[in-house]
Design a protein around this motif. Structure first.
Motif, PDB file in Angstrom:
ATOM      1  N   SER A   8      19.889  58.637  79.179  1.00  0.00           N
ATOM      2  CA  SER A   8      20.013  58.277  77.760  1.00  0.00           C
ATOM      3  C   SER A   8      21.264  58.879  77.154  1.00  0.00           C
ATOM      4  O   SER A   8      21.966  58.250  76.376  1.00  0.00           O
ATOM      5  CB  SER A   8      18.779  58.762  76.986  1.00  0.00           C
ATOM      6  OG  SER A   8      17.605  58.193  77.529  1.00  0.00           O
ATOM      7  N   LEU A  12      24.331  56.761  75.481  1.00  0.00           N
ATOM      8  CA  LEU A  12      24.779  56.954  74.105  1.00  0.00           C
ATOM      9  C   LEU A  12      26.271  57.227  74.056  1.00  0.00           C
ATOM     10  O   LEU A  12      26.999  56.691  73.227  1.00  0.00           O
ATOM     11  CB  LEU A  12      24.009  58.113  73.463  1.00  0.00           C
ATOM     12  CG  LEU A  12      22.599  57.770  72.951  1.00  0.00           C
ATOM     13  CD1 LEU A  12      21.777  59.039  72.834  1.00  0.00           C
ATOM     14  CD2 LEU A  12      22.677  57.071  71.617  1.00  0.00           C
ATOM     15  N   VAL A 373      16.788  51.721  76.529  1.00  0.00           N
ATOM     16  CA  VAL A 373      16.959  52.256  75.178  1.00  0.00           C
ATOM     17  C   VAL A 373      15.779  51.837  74.290  1.00  0.00           C
ATOM     18  O   VAL A 373      15.256  52.641  73.513  1.00  0.00           O
ATOM     19  CB  VAL A 373      18.294  51.775  74.573  1.00  0.00           C
ATOM     20  CG1 VAL A 373      18.396  52.163  73.108  1.00  0.00           C
ATOM     21  CG2 VAL A 373      19.469  52.367  75.363  1.00  0.00           C
ATOM     22  N   GLU A 377      13.150  54.134  72.159  1.00  0.00           N
ATOM     23  CA  GLU A 377      12.950  53.962  70.716  1.00  0.00           C
ATOM     24  C   GLU A 377      11.479  53.697  70.395  1.00  0.00           C
ATOM     25  O   GLU A 377      10.927  54.226  69.423  1.00  0.00           O
ATOM     26  CB  GLU A 377      13.818  52.804  70.212  1.00  0.00           C
ATOM     27  CG  GLU A 377      15.315  53.099  70.249  1.00  0.00           C
ATOM     28  CD  GLU A 377      16.148  51.903  69.837  1.00  0.00           C
ATOM     29  OE1 GLU A 377      17.184  52.108  69.178  1.00  0.00           O
ATOM     30  OE2 GLU A 377      15.768  50.759  70.178  1.00  0.00           O
ATOM     31  N   GLY A 398      20.299  58.696  66.626  1.00  0.00           N
ATOM     32  CA  GLY A 398      21.003  58.607  67.899  1.00  0.00           C
ATOM     33  C   GLY A 398      21.969  59.752  68.105  1.00  0.00           C
ATOM     34  O   GLY A 398      22.056  60.337  69.193  1.00  0.00           O
TER      35      GLY A 398
END
Length: 638
Positions: A8, A12, A373, A377, A398
């Protein structure tokens, strides 16, 4: 959980960085009239129909055929037997048998509709203007392209000039200036105006960042040549109307052209080549996209799904010709990529942010990355990204998640390093990235020392230029890399290693070889070897030459350090290179490195590492030895 955090965190960072410089050329073929002539036909089955209205004869028939081929390809892969595709002759359109027509796509280069399409159908022009009331248009205008290019060249609203023929509408130019923002000076000129006179007019305006051209004819070349002789060297901005006569002209090198995003071309190109035996044109992609949009709506919402309201959804669409959406007035708004004219081709230097770009960076699929992602979430009930037709941006959540994930990964790496330290001896596999200027000079001394002191450490060296090395560090593929000073990118830790001075490099037997220092303005015009436009050094060198009024008689682009050094040693060509490269030439027999003065020019060497992966003992030890060898090399030159 650490694996999830690491993935992750990388995603990002990559998405935030995916608008960085991109090195690569992308081209589409020119229109060729190949294959059988166009004929009226109805392809496939379904309760909804898309009528594609094209000129079957005349000068535009070849382009029409390309549109038809793209549409047929999209229908074959995406219609799922829910959408019929009707090919209609624009010269004598007949809609009588098309009872379920929901969408009419018209290619009319003369901007005329020769027969009224079915009243209930939505009309979309395959041009830059809607052709009917409440109609839409698929193609962005040349003016939109010019606006995007000027915005790129002047992101902070610095002054720009727009050159336009005296016949250009004032209203169009005022609208253009409003879209660009900042300070825009409009200069109109007569047909017989001289390029040198216009260049002087621009120079009198003041400190201009860029000059945009409305026209796309030979006049542009004359004016551009005069602009390049100005001391200020403004960036030349073109648009999508520039054909090969301008893009292929050597005098237009380094001009900027914004065009619709080409990152999805590959998906269609491979399938198009296989089916039709040739590459698609840009109009082929528009043909593909109009069918793809219609088929997608019908598959999701049924046979009556194609409405003006749904097509005008502000979320927009992602197509083979890039992301786009229709505005309230029916024109199209598209994402642009920034290209530079280089060697007669358009080379992409900047793209927008997207999951696709991030996925490509880690050899993942866009769908897999998006799913990962979204699961994250969904699990925590927060949004990590703001999604829109224009791409994605990290939300506040984020950014916070990224920051905390970096801390966790950093702590994990340090804990693992502590375990290695308990074993006593340093043993590891380290991966280091170095520029050619380092591998050809101080690497051998560094390796001899390091392998002697740390025989249990395996070392892999990656030689590349700064953009590639920065990407590899951000992806975690390198422990650290040495690059010139760059803006601090998300996820990278920067440490200054040294400051080096730039030198003019000539052959050992050159008539200037005995100079102790050199002012380039006294020597111009120069025969100069420079890196290509994708190399970060190119921009710094061009800025130095422009600011100091240094003329270049001949320019050679070469992204091969050893090749540059060899050519300089055996010819009258010169180059600008850092002094660290002079270590093998201390006797001055083959080459001489002469420091630049009035003004001097320097380069900072930065060590960059990934914030989420702190350097281990072995990597730090290698960095220390490299630092000492670098200091030794620079001290000798000083």
């Amino acid at each position: 959980m650490i694996t999830i955090l690491r993935r992750s965190c990388f995603f990002l960072a990559l998405i935030a960085l995916s608008a960085c410089q991109y090195a690569g050329e992308t081209t589409l073929d020119q229109v060729e009239d190949v294959g059988p002539p166009l004929n009226a036909e109805v392809i496939g089955s379904g309760d909804a129909t898309l009528a594609l209205v094209l000129p079957f004869e005349g000068s535009n028939a070849a382009t029409a055929k390309q549109i038809r081929n793209g549409a047929v390809l999209a229908h074959e892969h995406l219609s799922a037997d829910k959408l019929k595709l009707a090919i209609v002759n624009a010269g004598s359109p007949d809609y009588s048998d098309l009872k379920t027509t929901s969408l009419v796509a018209l290619y009319a280069p003369d901007n005329k509709v020769h027969s009224s399409p079915p009243g209930r159908a939505v009309n979309v022009s395959l041009g830059d203007k809607p052709l009917t009331k409440d109609g839409l248009s698929m193609v962005a205008s040349d003016m939109d392209s010019l606006v995007a290019g000027l915005r790129f060249a002047s992101p902070s609203g610095a002054p720009v000039v727009v050159l336009a023929p005296e016949t250009q509408s004032d209203a169009d130019l005022e609208a253009l200036a409003k879209k660009v923002g900042g300070t825009v000076e409009i200069i109109k000129y007569a047909k017989n105006a001289k390029g040198t006179a216009l260049a002087k007019s621009i120079e009198s305006v003041g400190d201009i960042t860029a000059v945009g051209f409305v026209e796309s004819n030979s006049k542009v070349v004359e004016i551009a040549a005069a602009l390049k002789r100005l001391k200020s060297k403004p960036v030349i901005i073109g648009h999508t109307g520039w054909g090969q006569s301008l893009v292929g002209n050597p005098k237009m090198r380094d001009a900027i052209v914004a065009r619709p995003d080409s990152s999805s071309w590959g998906f269609v190109t491979e399938r198009y080549q296989k089916k039709f035996g040739e590459n698609p044109t840009e109009m082929s992609l528009y043909g593909f996209d109009i069918v793809a949009v219609a088929a997608g709506l019908v598959r999701q919402h049924g046979s009556r799904a194609i409405t003006r309201k749904r097509l005008g959804d502000s979320k927009g669409f992602k197509g083979a010709a890039g992301a786009f959406r229709f505005t309230k007035d029916g024109t199209v708004e598209r994402l642009y990529e920034i290209t530079k004219i280089d060697g007669g081709k358009l080379t992409v230097i900047k793209r927008e942010k997207s999951f696709s770009a991030a996925a490509n960076r880690v050899n993942a699929t866009q769908s897999g990355l998006s799913m990962h992602v979204r699961k994250l979430e969904s699990r925590y009930g927060v949004s990590l990204f703001e999604r829109s037709w224009a791409g994605v941006e990290p939300t506040e959540a984020g950014h916070i998640f990224y920051k905390r994930a970096v801390e966790v990964l950093s702590a994990t790496a340090k804990a693992e390093e502590s375990l290695r330290e308990l074993s006593g001896a340093i043993s590891d596999h380290i991966r280091i990235g170095l520029m050619p200027s380092f591998t050809g000079t101080i690497l051998s001394f560094t390796m001899m020392r390091f392998t002697s002191e740390f025989p249990s450490v395996r070392v892999t060296i990656e030689e590349a230029y700064s953009a590639t090395l920065s990407n590899l560090v951000s992806e975690g593929a390198l422990d650290f890399a040495i690059v010139p000073a760059v803006d601090s990118d998300l996820g990278l830790e920067s440490t200054l290693m040294a400051v080096d001075r730039e030198c003019l490099v000539c052959a050992g037997n050159s008539k200037i070889a005995d100079l102790k220092q050199v002012r380039l303005a006294d020597m111009s015009p120069l025969k100069l070897i420079v890196p290509t436009a994708v190399n970060v050094r190119r921009g710094r060198i061009e800025h130095y030459l422009a600011v100091n009024g240094i003329e270049v008689a001949e320019l050679m682009e070469l992204d091969a350090m050893m090749g540059t050094l060899d050519l300089v040693a055996n010819s009258d060509w010169l180059s600008i290179l850092p002094s660290v490269l002079s270590r093998p030439d201390r006797d001055g027999c083959k080459r001489r490195f002469i420091p630049l003065i009035d003004p001097s020019m320097s380069v900072e060497y930065m060590r960059i590492s990934n914030k989420a992966q702190p350097m281990g003992r072995a990597a730090q030890a290698f960095s220390d030895v490299l630092q000492e060898e670098l200091n030794t090399a620079l001290e000798f030159e000083t």
